[in-house]
Design an enzyme around this catalytic site. Structure first.
Site, PDB file in Angstrom:
ATOM      1  N   HIS A 116      34.225  33.850  36.200  1.00 31.64           N
ATOM      2  CA  HIS A 116      34.894  33.053  35.162  1.00 31.64           C
ATOM      3  C   HIS A 116      34.023  32.023  34.455  1.00 31.64           C
ATOM      4  CE1 HIS A 116      38.680  33.909  37.837  1.00 31.64           C
ATOM      5  NE2 HIS A 116      38.142  35.012  37.336  1.00 31.64           N
ATOM      6  N   TYR A 143      31.887  29.929  35.517  1.00 38.10           N
ATOM      7  CA  TYR A 143      31.433  28.734  36.219  1.00 38.10           C
ATOM      8  C   TYR A 143      29.962  28.929  36.591  1.00 38.10           C
ATOM      9  CZ  TYR A 143      36.273  27.381  35.959  1.00 38.10           C
ATOM     10  OH  TYR A 143      37.513  27.042  35.474  1.00 38.10           O
ATOM     11  N   HIS A 203      32.818  31.407  44.694  1.00 36.55           N
ATOM     12  CA  HIS A 203      33.335  31.612  43.334  1.00 36.55           C
ATOM     13  C   HIS A 203      32.155  31.962  42.426  1.00 36.55           C
ATOM     14  CE1 HIS A 203      35.579  31.439  39.748  1.00 36.55           C
ATOM     15  NE2 HIS A 203      36.353  30.392  39.986  1.00 36.55           N
TER      16      HIS A 203
HETATM   17  C1  LIG Z   1      47.117  28.131  37.741  1.00 34.95           C
HETATM   18  C2  LIG Z   1      45.956  29.056  37.970  1.00 34.95           C
HETATM   19  C3  LIG Z   1      44.786  28.546  38.526  1.00 34.95           C
HETATM   20  C4  LIG Z   1      43.700  29.399  38.770  1.00 34.95           C
HETATM   21  N1  LIG Z   1      42.589  28.895  39.401  1.00 34.95           N
HETATM   22  C5  LIG Z   1      41.604  29.728  39.810  1.00 34.95           C
HETATM   23  C6  LIG Z   1      40.553  29.260  40.647  1.00 34.95           C
HETATM   24  O1  LIG Z   1      40.497  28.089  41.082  1.00 34.95           O
HETATM   25  N2  LIG Z   1      39.598  30.151  41.002  1.00 34.95           N
HETATM   26  C7  LIG Z   1      39.601  31.447  40.567  1.00 34.95           C
HETATM   27  O2  LIG Z   1      38.694  32.213  40.909  1.00 34.95           O
HETATM   28  N3  LIG Z   1      40.624  31.916  39.801  1.00 34.95           N
HETATM   29  C8  LIG Z   1      41.622  31.107  39.451  1.00 34.95           C
HETATM   30  N4  LIG Z   1      42.699  31.617  38.744  1.00 34.95           N
HETATM   31  C9  LIG Z   1      42.799  33.065  38.491  1.00 34.95           C
HETATM   32  C10 LIG Z   1      43.604  33.729  39.625  1.00 34.95           C
HETATM   33  O3  LIG Z   1      42.896  33.724  40.838  1.00 34.95           O
HETATM   34  C11 LIG Z   1      43.948  35.201  39.294  1.00 34.95           C
HETATM   35  O4  LIG Z   1      42.760  35.935  39.176  1.00 34.95           O
HETATM   36  C12 LIG Z   1      44.768  35.326  38.009  1.00 34.95           C
HETATM   37  O5  LIG Z   1      45.840  34.404  38.004  1.00 34.95           O
HETATM   38  C13 LIG Z   1      45.305  36.738  37.845  1.00 34.95           C
HETATM   39  O6  LIG Z   1      46.179  37.042  38.898  1.00 34.95           O
HETATM   40  P1  LIG Z   1      47.798  37.042  38.624  1.00 34.95           P
HETATM   41  O7  LIG Z   1      47.982  37.888  37.429  1.00 34.95           O
HETATM   42  O8  LIG Z   1      48.360  37.653  39.895  1.00 34.95           O
HETATM   43  O9  LIG Z   1      48.210  35.637  38.409  1.00 34.95           O
HETATM   44  C14 LIG Z   1      43.779  30.780  38.450  1.00 34.95           C
HETATM   45  C15 LIG Z   1      44.960  31.269  37.889  1.00 34.95           C
HETATM   46  C16 LIG Z   1      46.052  30.432  37.663  1.00 34.95           C
HETATM   47  C17 LIG Z   1      47.321  31.007  37.113  1.00 34.95           C
END
Ligand SMILES: Cc1cc2nc3c(=O)[nH]c(=O)nc-3n(C[C@H](O)[C@H](O)[C@H](O)COP(=O)(O)O)c2cc1C
Length: 375
Positions: free
Chosen positions: A177, A179, A174
């Site tokens: 974002h 982090y 990762h």
């Molecule tokens: C509930 C939730 C938790 C997420 N947790 C992470 C995470 O742990 N690591 C990460 O890289 N992105 C995380 N994301 C971002 C998602 O991986 C993804 O990039 C984002 O939801 C956009 O994709 P989507 O439009 O298909 O939902 C999270 C998104 C959501 C909705």
């Protein structure tokens, strides 16, 4: 699965081989933190949750972020660790996914400056990042020393080695974002003036060291994915790089350190990345690195990602047919794998249903899907 494939999306259902990783199709589950791991250990319900996405036809599951063995790595309650007893829980997850012929990679994570004192496992510890952060006279984020950096790099390497040992098919670092790794990459959070700060090359050093250590830990063939983003938790419009040539300076050393696949995290997969042209971040990343790229962002959903509180019926980006656009972009070589996030939370069978042209039957994502592990 029934035999017939909706031809509009056929490209998404072509198999792909990347080194040792053989995937049945081009659909990945995006990593999503769920906070259903009390004691930081993923249990049988988490294993069932991932297994049902494998049964639903996901080619590659990327797990929720799971924190490496460093005392300040975790940022949130009830998220899974990736060391100690939690590895037994993860082994059960791997076995469950494999029993459904799925493939799975853990997303190994250090939350760095997102952590605040009061978070498990040692609630006394502040976050840690490239630069100190003081709030109300208290250090809430400590500046990482060289020793901290060395320990963190070693913790990522150990996590990757463990991922391989317990049977995962790949590992995702990762690096997105805001982090820890991304906080070093970004000039706003990294104000250091040592060899880890200042120039793009210096800000990229930690990412390169993590990738290199992970590569050495897993050997030459185990697939290593690196997720990065321009956007930050505190600023969706932030950028690490303002041009493709600056992006090349960020990604090239990381790529050369041993990445097999890049995962370009954006909120809308179709959006042009720079004002200078129509290309997406995924397409530019592919050109720069020459490596396979995962795209992501509102696929099958039409809502852009805005944290977890996400839905707005009047959203101007609503675009329910964007799965066809994803399939088209894939066939044009803009990316290799499409990661799907929220759409898979509410509908574990999403890939199979898209393949079979059953779009109207798909259970649409609402924020209610975040409240339980829908199986
Ligand atoms: C509930 C939730 C938790 C997420 N947790 C992470 C995470 O742990 N690591 C990460 O890289 N992105 C995380 N994301 C971002 C998602 O991986 C993804 O990039 C984002 O939801 C956009 O994709 P989507 O439009 O298909 O939902 C999270 C998104 C959501 C909705």
């Amino acid at each position: 699965m029934s035999g017939s494939t909706d031809q509009k999306v056929a490209s998404l259902f072509q198999p792909i081989r990347i080194g040792e990783l053989e995937l049945a199709n081009r659909i990945a589950m995006a990593p999503m933190t769920r906070r259903f791991s009390p004691g930081n250990i993923p249990g049988a319900d988490v294993a069932g949750y991932y297994k049902s996405r494998a049964e639903g036809g996901v080619g590659l599951i990327i797990t929720e972020g799971t924190f490496v063995n460093h005392p300040q790595a975790n940022g949130y309650p009830r998220v899974p660790a990736f060391y100690g007893k939690a590895l037994d829980g993860w082994k059960a997850v791997v076995d469950a996914v494999h029993s459904a012929n799925g493939k799975i990679a853990p997303q190994i994570w250090h939350t760095g400056p997102a952590r605040r004192p009061g978070i498990e496992p040692d609630k006394s510890l502040p976050g840690i990042g490239p630069s100190e952060v003081v709030q109300d006279g208290k250090i809430v984020v400590a500046r990482a020393s060289q020793q901290d950096i060395d320990n963190i790099v070693a913790a990522f390497a150990q996590a990757a080695a463990d991922a391989r040992r317990i049977g995962f098919d790949a590992v995702e670092i990762h690096g997105a974002h805001e982090y820890l790794i991304d906080a070093f990459l970004w000039e706003k959070t990294n104000t250091r003036n040592d060899e880890y700060g200042g120039s793009i090359e210096n800000r990229t050093r930690l990412a390169g060291e993590v990738v290199q250590a992970v590569r050495e830990a897993v050997g030459p063939k185990f697939p290593v994915i690196f997720r990065f983003s321009q956007w930050k938790q505190q600023d969706y419009h932030a950028k690490l790089a303002y041009s493709a040539s600056d992006l090349a300076r960020v990604l090239t050393p990381i790529s050369n350190a041993g990445v097999d696949i890049f995962h370009a995290s954006v909120r809308r997969f179709w959006a042009p990345e720079f004002e200078s042209g129509p290309e997406t971040l995924a397409a530019i990343t592919k050109k720069i690195t020459g490596k396979p790229v995962i795209t992501v962002g509102s696929i099958g959903l039409g809502y852009e990602f805005r944290g977890v509180v996400s839905q707005d019926e009047t959203d101007p980006f609503r675009n329910p047919n964007n799965v066809d656009e994803a399939a088209k972009q894939l066939s044009e070589g803009c990316f290799d794998i499409a990661a799907v996030g929220r759409a898979l939370l509410s509908e574990p069978q999403w890939p199979n249903m898209i393949k079979e042209g059953k779009r109207s039957e798909i259970r649409q994502f609402t924020d209610a899907a975040l409240e339980s592990l829908i199986i």
